[in-house]
Design a protein around this motif. Structure first.
Motif, PDB file in Angstrom:
ATOM      1  N   LYS A 159     -12.334  -8.354  42.789  1.00  0.00           N
ATOM      2  CA  LYS A 159     -12.174  -9.486  43.713  1.00  0.00           C
ATOM      3  C   LYS A 159     -11.877 -10.778  42.951  1.00  0.00           C
ATOM      4  CE  LYS A 159     -15.397  -7.538  47.091  1.00  0.00           C
ATOM      5  NZ  LYS A 159     -16.812  -7.576  47.554  1.00  0.00           N
ATOM      6  N   GLN A 160     -12.527 -10.934  41.792  1.00  0.00           N
ATOM      7  CA  GLN A 160     -12.322 -12.153  41.008  1.00  0.00           C
ATOM      8  C   GLN A 160     -10.889 -12.209  40.472  1.00  0.00           C
ATOM      9  OE1 GLN A 160     -15.644 -13.036  38.656  1.00  0.00           O
ATOM     10  NE2 GLN A 160     -15.015 -15.134  38.320  1.00  0.00           N
ATOM     11  N   MET A 177     -10.600 -23.101  36.442  1.00  0.00           N
ATOM     12  CA  MET A 177     -11.253 -21.793  36.419  1.00  0.00           C
ATOM     13  C   MET A 177     -12.752 -21.987  36.202  1.00  0.00           C
ATOM     14  SD  MET A 177      -8.446 -19.762  34.065  1.00  0.00           S
ATOM     15  CE  MET A 177      -8.700 -18.162  34.817  1.00  0.00           C
ATOM     16  N   ASP A 178     -13.548 -21.683  37.230  1.00  0.00           N
ATOM     17  CA  ASP A 178     -14.992 -21.883  37.189  1.00  0.00           C
ATOM     18  C   ASP A 178     -15.686 -20.554  36.905  1.00  0.00           C
ATOM     19  OD1 ASP A 178     -17.543 -22.795  37.406  1.00  0.00           O
ATOM     20  OD2 ASP A 178     -17.447 -23.313  39.529  1.00  0.00           O
ATOM     21  N   GLU A 179     -16.186 -20.395  35.689  1.00  0.00           N
ATOM     22  CA  GLU A 179     -16.865 -19.156  35.265  1.00  0.00           C
ATOM     23  C   GLU A 179     -16.017 -17.917  35.585  1.00  0.00           C
ATOM     24  OE1 GLU A 179     -19.560 -19.032  33.536  1.00  0.00           O
ATOM     25  OE2 GLU A 179     -20.247 -21.085  33.706  1.00  0.00           O
ATOM     26  N   PRO A 180     -14.774 -17.856  35.125  1.00  0.00           N
ATOM     27  CA  PRO A 180     -13.887 -16.763  35.532  1.00  0.00           C
ATOM     28  C   PRO A 180     -14.285 -15.399  35.000  1.00  0.00           C
ATOM     29  CG  PRO A 180     -12.863 -18.038  33.789  1.00  0.00           C
ATOM     30  CD  PRO A 180     -14.102 -18.783  34.194  1.00  0.00           C
ATOM     31  N   THR A 181     -15.110 -15.346  33.948  1.00  0.00           N
ATOM     32  CA  THR A 181     -15.486 -14.044  33.380  1.00  0.00           C
ATOM     33  C   THR A 181     -16.885 -13.622  33.796  1.00  0.00           C
ATOM     34  OG1 THR A 181     -16.414 -14.959  31.337  1.00  0.00           O
ATOM     35  CG2 THR A 181     -14.043 -14.522  31.361  1.00  0.00           C
ATOM     36  N   SER A 182     -17.493 -14.339  34.743  1.00  0.00           N
ATOM     37  CA  SER A 182     -18.897 -14.075  35.068  1.00  0.00           C
ATOM     38  C   SER A 182     -19.126 -12.658  35.581  1.00  0.00           C
ATOM     39  CB  SER A 182     -19.400 -15.090  36.095  1.00  0.00           C
ATOM     40  OG  SER A 182     -18.636 -15.025  37.285  1.00  0.00           O
ATOM     41  N   ALA A 183     -18.095 -12.054  36.187  1.00  0.00           N
ATOM     42  CA  ALA A 183     -18.250 -10.691  36.701  1.00  0.00           C
ATOM     43  C   ALA A 183     -17.424  -9.683  35.908  1.00  0.00           C
ATOM     44  CB  ALA A 183     -17.841 -10.639  38.174  1.00  0.00           C
ATOM     45  N   HIS A 211     -20.181 -20.942  30.616  1.00  0.00           N
ATOM     46  CA  HIS A 211     -21.412 -21.111  29.849  1.00  0.00           C
ATOM     47  C   HIS A 211     -21.440 -20.199  28.624  1.00  0.00           C
ATOM     48  CE1 HIS A 211     -22.894 -22.473  33.940  1.00  0.00           C
ATOM     49  NE2 HIS A 211     -23.037 -23.525  33.163  1.00  0.00           N
ATOM     50  N   LYS A 212     -20.431 -19.343  28.502  1.00  0.00           N
ATOM     51  CA  LYS A 212     -20.361 -18.432  27.370  1.00  0.00           C
ATOM     52  C   LYS A 212     -19.622 -19.143  26.235  1.00  0.00           C
ATOM     53  CE  LYS A 212     -20.161 -14.548  30.600  1.00  0.00           C
ATOM     54  NZ  LYS A 212     -19.383 -13.384  31.087  1.00  0.00           N
ATOM     55  N   LEU A 213     -20.391 -19.671  25.308  1.00  0.00           N
ATOM     56  CA  LEU A 213     -19.802 -20.536  24.285  1.00  0.00           C
ATOM     57  C   LEU A 213     -18.747 -19.831  23.452  1.00  0.00           C
ATOM     58  CD1 LEU A 213     -22.948 -22.496  23.055  1.00  0.00           C
ATOM     59  CD2 LEU A 213     -21.277 -23.158  24.777  1.00  0.00           C
ATOM     60  N   ASP A 214     -18.949 -18.557  23.178  1.00  0.00           N
ATOM     61  CA  ASP A 214     -17.968 -17.833  22.359  1.00  0.00           C
ATOM     62  C   ASP A 214     -16.576 -17.847  23.002  1.00  0.00           C
ATOM     63  OD1 ASP A 214     -19.872 -17.249  20.472  1.00  0.00           O
ATOM     64  OD2 ASP A 214     -20.356 -15.277  21.292  1.00  0.00           O
ATOM     65  N   GLU A 215     -16.549 -17.863  24.347  1.00  0.00           N
ATOM     66  CA  GLU A 215     -15.256 -17.857  25.037  1.00  0.00           C
ATOM     67  C   GLU A 215     -14.456 -19.125  24.746  1.00  0.00           C
ATOM     68  OE1 GLU A 215     -16.582 -15.263  28.963  1.00  0.00           O
ATOM     69  OE2 GLU A 215     -15.814 -17.292  29.205  1.00  0.00           O
ATOM     70  N   LEU A 216     -15.162 -20.232  24.622  1.00  0.00           N
ATOM     71  CA  LEU A 216     -14.462 -21.495  24.431  1.00  0.00           C
ATOM     72  C   LEU A 216     -13.663 -21.498  23.139  1.00  0.00           C
ATOM     73  CD1 LEU A 216     -17.180 -24.053  25.590  1.00  0.00           C
ATOM     74  CD2 LEU A 216     -15.682 -22.566  26.935  1.00  0.00           C
ATOM     75  N   PHE A 217     -14.212 -20.847  22.106  1.00  0.00           N
ATOM     76  CA  PHE A 217     -13.512 -20.788  20.819  1.00  0.00           C
ATOM     77  C   PHE A 217     -12.322 -19.834  20.872  1.00  0.00           C
ATOM     78  CE2 PHE A 217     -17.747 -22.334  19.923  1.00  0.00           C
ATOM     79  CZ  PHE A 217     -17.511 -23.369  19.026  1.00  0.00           C
ATOM     80  N   GLU A 218     -12.263 -19.016  21.928  1.00  0.00           N
ATOM     81  CA  GLU A 218     -11.137 -18.093  22.096  1.00  0.00           C
ATOM     82  C   GLU A 218      -9.991 -18.728  22.872  1.00  0.00           C
ATOM     83  OE1 GLU A 218     -10.602 -14.964  21.075  1.00  0.00           O
ATOM     84  OE2 GLU A 218     -12.467 -14.928  19.933  1.00  0.00           O
TER      85      GLU A 218
END
Length: 504
Positions: A159-160, A177-183, A211-218
């Motif tokens: 769904k996401q 994109m608000d928390e797009p990987t949360s699910a 909120h997943k800091l590692d994602e930001l560096f990606e």
């Protein structure tokens, strides 16, 4: 034309697509945004980072026309604009992927994608064109689904991605994109990252909230940190460190994010044997008192269906559930509650809360399921709600506050309070920290640690690998409706989990 630093050699232009200056927004008793200014350039990915309640969601809603600022201005391509309604923002090229999904569950995937813009031919719906274009759009986000399929039958992750496909089907200039990987699990997240790099390379400006800091560096080029309605820092990602960002975000260092200690589990409390549903195929496992039993799987593996199956929300086609060695028959959630089970669903806003009701009413909703009464006791409701507000450190003006106005982390605490008041022996947590900032995550983990120290059993269903590995005593990995492996805490690592998750 000058160039600015971007990830993976991606070069964004210096053309500013959107600029917000001096944005202020207040609600009764709350100053949500204080003199916030932010810009984004063509082809740039700007991460917005902050705890729940920091002001990120309010800023997003101001930029997308849901809220109007009390003061300040927004410019698109250097020209001042005003969005009185979200449709005006969409028409200006602003697309939003909300953390809480927006879809109509009773119609097809294609109809959801083209909602409000259904293609027609000779005055009738052009289904052929709609289905063909839907497949093309979904392909961009790595989905290969039948567009005629009812979206209600899709997983949360699907769904996401469909929501993302829906947004990009318009001529998007700025994608929020608000928390797009949360699910999403790791594989799905990688696919999304590839899409983000592709979209940015095509010139789309992207605000990325996670909120997943590692994602930001990606994915990010720049990071803007928000705390208590203020911008507290802005960094090029190449100059940032994780600890620096956390410090700016929460105003303190988080040296012990995962408080899980080595524990000695007690007696077996629940046994599941040969569980079968329309998705699950012969699933068996046991869990003990004082244990966190983790469950992980890729999209479609069946891991998300285990909680509802045990809690009586799905029809069982076969199998046996035993509690304290005694076979039980759970036909509905009321039976499960009576037997000492509690279930925190993945989609808290649609399944776990009554958003337009107060903290007290939500806290007491399960209580009155067990303690039948013709009338509510307002004094008792207040006492119990206040007790849990204090114990769980729920940030709310009062027990009367409408729960929709709380941050995601505090909403999650209200759901926990609802169940903890019943003193369950077995607590099933499905994505318990989804969309929650690192500070609130640590608080949730400490609550979990305290519960198992009291002898409670927690079944933790999660898509977050660090959470799975750091908080679980044992881990069951699902593949195609079956358990492909069960690992002890000492032997589990990311490589082994992923190997089992892909059927290896």
């Amino acid at each position: 034309m000058t160039k600015i630093y971007t990830r993976n050699d991606r070069i964004a232009s210096d053309e500013i697509i959107m600029e917000a200056s001096g944005i202020n927004k207040s609600f009764p008793g709350v100053k949500a945004l204080s003199d916030v200014s932010i810009t984004i350039r063509k082809g740039e990915v700007v991460a917005l980072l902050g705890e729940n309640g920091a002001g990120k969601s309010t800023l997003i809603k101001v930029l997308s026309g849901v809220y109007q600022p009390d003061s300040g201005q927004i410019k698109m391509y250097g020209k001042e604009v005003r969005f009185d309604v979200p449709k005006q923002a969409r028409n200006a090229g602003i697309g939003v992927i909300h953390q809480e999904l927006n879809y109509v569950p009773s119609v097809s995937i294609a109809e959801n994608i083209f909602m409000g813009n259904i293609p027609k031919k000779h005055g009738f719906v052009d289904y052929k064109t709609m289905y063909e274009k839907s497949k093309e759009i979904m392909k961009q986000v790595g989905l290969d689904l039948n567009p005629k399929m009812n979206i209600g039958n899709c997983s949360v992750a699907q769904k996401q991605l469909i929501e993302l496909a829906k947004v990009i089907s318009d001529d998007v200039k700025v994608l929020i994109m608000d928390e797009p990987t949360s699910a999403l699990n790791d594989v799905e997240t990688e696919n999304l990252f590839r899409f983000i790099h592709k979209a940015a390379a095509a010139g789309i400006a992207i605000f990325y909230i996670s909120h997943k800091l590692d994602e930001l560096f990606e994915v990010a080029d720049r990071v803007v940190v928000v705390r208590d309605g203020y911008v507290t820092g802005e960094f090029l990602i190449k100059d940032a460190t994780k600890q620096m960002l956390i410090s700016k975000m929460v105003g303190r260092d988080l040296t012990d994010m995962y408080p899980k200690k080595e524990t000695v589990a007690g007696d077996e409390i629940i046994s599941v044997k040969g569980l079968r549903t329309s998705v699950l195929k012969d699933v068996s496992f046991t869990a003990k008192k004082g244990e966190i039993f983790g469950i992980y799987g890729l999209m479609g593996s069946g891991h998300q269906e285990i909680g509802p199956a045990i809690f009586g929300q799905d029809n069982l086609l076969g199998g046996k559930i035993q509690i304290h060695g005694k076979t039980v028959h759970i036909k509905n959630p009321t039976d499960a509650i009576r037997l000492g089970l509690a279930y925190v669903p993945a989609e808290r806003k649609t399944e776990g809360l009554v958003l337009n009701q107060s903290v007290a009413i939500n806290t007491m909703s399960a209580y009155y399921t067990r303690h039948k009464s013709l009338f509510t006791d307002r004094k008792r409701d207040k006492e119990i709600a206040d007790k849990w507000i204090d114990i769980l450190s729920v940030k709310t003006p009062s027990y009367k506050t409408i729960v929709e106005s709380l941050s995601g982390g505090n909403q999650q605490k209200v759901i926990l309070a609802k169940w903890l008041e019943l003193e369950p022996e077995i607590l099933i947590l499905n994505e318990p920290t989804r969309g929650i900032d690192v500070g609130a995550k640590t608080e949730i983990y400490k609550i979990m640690e305290n519960l198992v120290a009291e002898g409670k059993c927690i079944i933790l269903i999660t898509s977050e690998m660090p959470e799975l590995l750091m908080m679980s005593d044992r881990i069951m990995i699902m593949f195609e409706g079956k358990a492909s492996g069960i690992l002890n805490r000492e032997e589990a690592n990311q490589e082994m989990v992923v190997q089992y998750a892909i059927g290896g």
